[in-house]
Design an enzyme around this catalytic site. Structure first.
Site, PDB file in Angstrom:
ATOM      1  N   ASP A   1       3.070  -4.703   7.921  1.00 46.43           N
ATOM      2  CA  ASP A   1       1.784  -3.997   7.874  1.00 46.43           C
ATOM      3  C   ASP A   1       0.685  -5.036   8.101  1.00 46.43           C
ATOM      4  O   ASP A   1       0.438  -5.889   7.245  1.00 46.43           O
ATOM      5  CB  ASP A   1       1.635  -3.314   6.511  1.00 46.43           C
TER       6      ASP A   1
ATOM      7  N   HIS B   1       0.874  -1.182   0.000  1.00 46.52           N
ATOM      8  CA  HIS B   1       0.000   0.000   0.000  1.00 46.52           C
ATOM      9  C   HIS B   1       0.912   1.232   0.000  1.00 46.52           C
ATOM     10  O   HIS B   1       2.012   1.196   0.541  1.00 46.52           O
ATOM     11  CB  HIS B   1      -0.817  -0.074   1.291  1.00 46.52           C
TER      12      HIS B   1
ATOM     13  N   LYS C   1     -10.462  -0.791  10.489  1.00 47.17           N
ATOM     14  CA  LYS C   1     -10.657  -1.953   9.631  1.00 47.17           C
ATOM     15  C   LYS C   1     -11.039  -3.189  10.452  1.00 47.17           C
ATOM     16  O   LYS C   1     -11.156  -4.287   9.925  1.00 47.17           O
ATOM     17  CB  LYS C   1      -9.374  -2.246   8.843  1.00 47.17           C
TER      18      LYS C   1
ATOM     19  N   GLN D   1      -4.509  -5.541   7.008  1.00 43.59           N
ATOM     20  CA  GLN D   1      -5.473  -6.492   6.453  1.00 43.59           C
ATOM     21  C   GLN D   1      -5.443  -7.840   7.153  1.00 43.59           C
ATOM     22  O   GLN D   1      -6.289  -8.692   6.888  1.00 43.59           O
ATOM     23  CB  GLN D   1      -5.229  -6.697   4.942  1.00 43.59           C
TER      24      GLN D   1
ATOM     25  N   CYS E   1      -4.690   2.201  -3.661  1.00 49.06           N
ATOM     26  CA  CYS E   1      -3.479   2.755  -3.036  1.00 49.06           C
ATOM     27  C   CYS E   1      -2.286   1.837  -3.238  1.00 49.06           C
ATOM     28  O   CYS E   1      -1.401   1.761  -2.378  1.00 49.06           O
ATOM     29  CB  CYS E   1      -3.680   3.046  -1.559  1.00 49.06           C
TER      30      CYS E   1
END
Lengths: 141, 406
Positions: free
Chosen positions: B195, B118, B221, B198, B361
Site C-alpha cells: 500500500d 489501514h 493524497k 502514504q 482507519c
C-alpha cells in the site's frame, strides 16, 4: 461557536464528573459505544417503582460524551421513567435544533450542549449517554 | 524558497489564508495547475475515451493514456500495461484481494497482513481468507512501529501466499523495508502487495527497485482530484489475474455464454473511466516532478523535525512510534494526557488548525497498542513554519482550555 461549547459547565462536568463511579445495587445496566470515536460508557441505574432512584456511569470518551452523560444523570436521578424518557426526547430535539425556549429550560444544564447541533461530527458524542439511557429504560420496561 | 514549495498555487488558501492544514495524510489540497488541467479536459477534450471513432473521443483517449504514461514514468514501471486506473487505493486493494486471491489463494493457504494496516488493506484480505477458506495472520511491529525482515522471515510459512503491508503506515509514518521484505517473500514463493497511499506522494518510489508485486496508491493524497487511484502490478502477474469488475470497455467479445477480456490494463477498467481524474493525476505528477522528490523529502523532513522536536519537549504529549523525527515522514500521531483526541481536534479547529482524530482507519493497530484513539498531524511540502508554530501553540493551549492548570 465551539468556544461556547467548551464552556465552564461542560469543562466542570468533564473534569469532575459527579456521577462517574461504580453503582452498588443497580437494577439495570447497559454499555453504549460510538465505534468510530472509541467513546465507551457503561450506564447503571437503580429503578424502583418506576422511578430512577440512582444512577452512575463509567468508561471513557471525549469531553462532550463524558460531560453529557454526567449532566444527564444529574437531571434524571429522582425522576420517573416517563420523565426521563421525556427529557431524552427534549435533548434530541435540542440537538436537532427544533427545541422551544420553554423546553430548553427543562433541560437545565444540558442546555450547555446546545451548540452541538451545529457540529454534526460531535452529535453522537453528546447523544451517547442519552441513547444508552433510552435503551436501558425501554429494555427495563 | 522555491515558489512551488509554498501555498501560492493552492486556491483553497486564498479562501482560508490563515488555515494550518495538517491533515495531508487524509487528503492533500489541490494546486491550480491540477484544477486547470481537469477543467481544460472537460472543456476541450471530453468524450467517452476508448470507444469513439471520432476526433474528440480520440483526443479524450489520448489525454487518458498520456496520464497513464505519466504514472508509468513516475513509478518506473516497465509498461503502461502495468498501470491500472481505479478510484483510489481502497479500490485497488479490493481489486488485488479479489482478483489475485482467486488465482493464488486456496483452502488452507495463508495470508499475512501487517497489523498496522489501514482497514482498506485489512478487510479485503479478511474477506478473501473467509471466501477461500484460508488463514489470515498478522505481522506485529515494535512499539516504535518498526517491522523487521527477520520477524517477517519467521512469520512466513510455506503456505503464505500473500503478504500485505504499507510502505509507510498512516499512523506511524515510518518507512518499511519493502525492498528487503520483497526478497524474503519471493524466496518463499509469497507475493508482496504494498500500500503506497502514504509513500508515493512523499518519497521517490521506483517499482522495479522496490520489488513489490503490486503497489497501490490514491491520487487525492498527492494533489490530484478525488476518485482516481492506481494499481501497479507486474505484467505477468496481471495477466494471470481475472477481472475484478465486469462490464463495458473491458472485453474483446461477448456472447451469451461469456466473454474474452480486453488486453491489459483495460481488462481491469470496466465501465466509463475517470478520464478527467486521470488527467488531473497527470498534472499532479508534473507538478511534483517540477519540484522534485529531493526537495519534497527535504522540506517535509524539515517541517516534521520542527514539529517533532517541540512536541517531544511537552511533558503531557505522547508521540506514537519512533523517537526519531526522521522516522516519521510527515506523519506525527500523538495523544495529550487528559484530553480526548476528538476534543484535541475540535479545540485546534478553533485555532485554525486542521488535524485528524480517531483511529485513522487502523482500529486493530489501536487495539494492539492499547490506545483507543489518537490525534494525528500530517504535513505536505506546501506547509510552512507558521503552520507548525500555530499547531504547537494550539497544542500547548489545549490542557488550559480543558480546565487544567497548565
Amino acid at each position: 461557536m465551539e468556544n461556547e461549547l467548551y464552556g465552564q459547565v461542560l469543562l466542570d462536568h468533564n473534569m469532575h464528573p459527579f456521577h462517574k463511579h461504580e453503582l452498588e445495587g443497580a437494577t439495570c445496566s447497559h454499555e453504549g459505544i460510538n465505534p468510530s470515536c472509541g467513546d465507551d460508557i457503561v450506564l447503571k441505574l437503580t429503578v424502583k417503582d418506576g422511578v430512577v432512584t440512582d444512577g452512575a456511569f463509567q468508561g471513557s470518551g471525549c469531553a462532550i460524551s463524558q460531560a453529557s452523560a454526567d449532566i444527564m444523570l444529574e437531571l434524571v436521578i429522582g425522576r420517573s421513567v416517563e420523565e426521563a424518557l421525556h427529557l431524552k426526547d427534549l435533548f434530541s430535539k435540542m440537538i436537532e435544533g427544533t427545541i422551544t425556549d420553554e423546553e430548553l429550560e427543562e433541560l437545565d444544564e444540558a442546555g450547555a450542549l446546545q451548540n452541538v447541533s451545529h457540529m454534526p461530527a460531535r452529535v453522537k458524542c453528546a447523544m451517547l449517554g442519552w441513547r444508552t439511557l433510552e435503551t436501558l429504560l425501554k429494555e427495563d420496561e | 524558497m522555491n515558489k512551488l514549495m509554498s501555498k501560492a498555487d493552492f486556491p483553497v488558501f486564498e479562501k482560508y489564508p490563515s488555515l494550518a492544514y495538517l491533515d495531508n495524510a487524509a487528503t492533500t489540497q489541490k494546486p491550480r495547475q491540477v484544477l486547470e488541467a481537469v477543467d481544460r479536459y472537460y472543456r476541450e477534450e471530453n468524450a467517452n475515451p476508448l470507444r469513439g471513432l471520432y476526433g474528440l473521443s480520440v483526443a479524450a483517449t489520448e489525454a487518458y493514456e498520456n496520464a497513464r504514461e505519466k504514472v508509468r514514468t513516475f513509478i518506473g514501471a516497465k509498461s503502461t500495461r502495468e498501470i491500472v486506473f481505479t478510484r483510489n487505493a481502497t479500490e485497488s486493494l479490493n481489486l488485488a484481494a479479489h482478483s489475485l486471491g482467486r488465482v493464488f489463494v486456496s483452502e488452507g493457504d495463508e495470508v499475512l497482513v501487517a497489523i498496522s494496516e489501514h482497514h482498506s488493506d485489512m478487510l479485503p484480505w479478511q474477506g478473501l481468507a473467509e471466501e477461500r477458506g484460508a488463514e489470515i495472520s498478522y505481522l506485529e511491529c515494535s512499539e516504535e512501529g518498526e517491522y523487521t525482515v527477520e520477524a517477517l522471515e519467521k512469520a512466513l510459512t510455506p503456505k503464505t501466499k500473500i503478504f500485505a503491508i504499507a510502505q509507510i503506515s498512516n499512523v506511524y509514518g515510518r518507512v518499511n523495508p519493502i525492498k528487503e521484505m520483497a526478497k524474503v517473500c519471493h524466496h518463499n514463493g509469497t507475493l508482496l502487495v504494498c500500500d503506497g497511499a502514504q509513500s508515493v506522494p512523499h518519497i521517490a518510489v521506483d517499482v522495479q527497485e522496490l520489488g513489490a508485486d503490486i503497489l497501490v496508491f490514491s491520487g487525492h493524497k498527492m494533489l490530484a482530484p478525488m476518485g482516481i487511484g492506481v494499481l501497479y502490478g507486474r505484467q505477468e502477474l496481471l495477466e494471470k489475474m481475472p477481472p475484478f469488475l465486469t462490464g463495458g470497455e473491458m472485453i474483446e467479445t461477448v456472447t451469451l455464454c461469456g466473454a474474452t477480456y480486453a488486453e491489459l490494463p483495460h481488462k481491469f477498467e470496466a465501465g466509463t473511466v475517470n478520464a478527467g481524474g486521470a488527467v488531473g493525476l497527470g498534472a499532479a505528477i508534473d507538478y511534483i516532478n517540477e519540484i522534485g522528490f529531493e526537495n519534497i523529502e527535504r522540506r517535509e523532513a524539515e517541517l516534521t523535525a520542527l514539529a517533532f522536536e517541540q512536541m517531544k519537549d511537552i511533558p503531557y504529549v505522547h508521540i506514537i512510534g519512533s523517537e526519531k523525527a526522521q522516522e516519521h515522514c510527515g506523519i506525527i500521531t500523538f495523544t495529550v494526557e487528559g484530553v480526548h483526541p476528538h476534543d484535541i481536534a475540535a479545540l485546534m479547529d478553533m485555532e485554525g488548525v486542521a488535524v485528524r482524530a480517531g483511529h485513522h482507519c487502523a482500529q486493530p493497530l489501536h487495539h494492539f497498542i492499547g490506545i483507543p484513539s489518537t490525534a494525528r498531524m500530517s504535513l505536505a511540502f506546501y506547509n510552512d513554519e507558521q503552520d507548525v508554530e500555530k499547531f504547537i501553540t494550539a497544542l500547548k493551549g489545549l490542557r488550559r482550555k480543558m480546565g487544567y492548570g497548565e
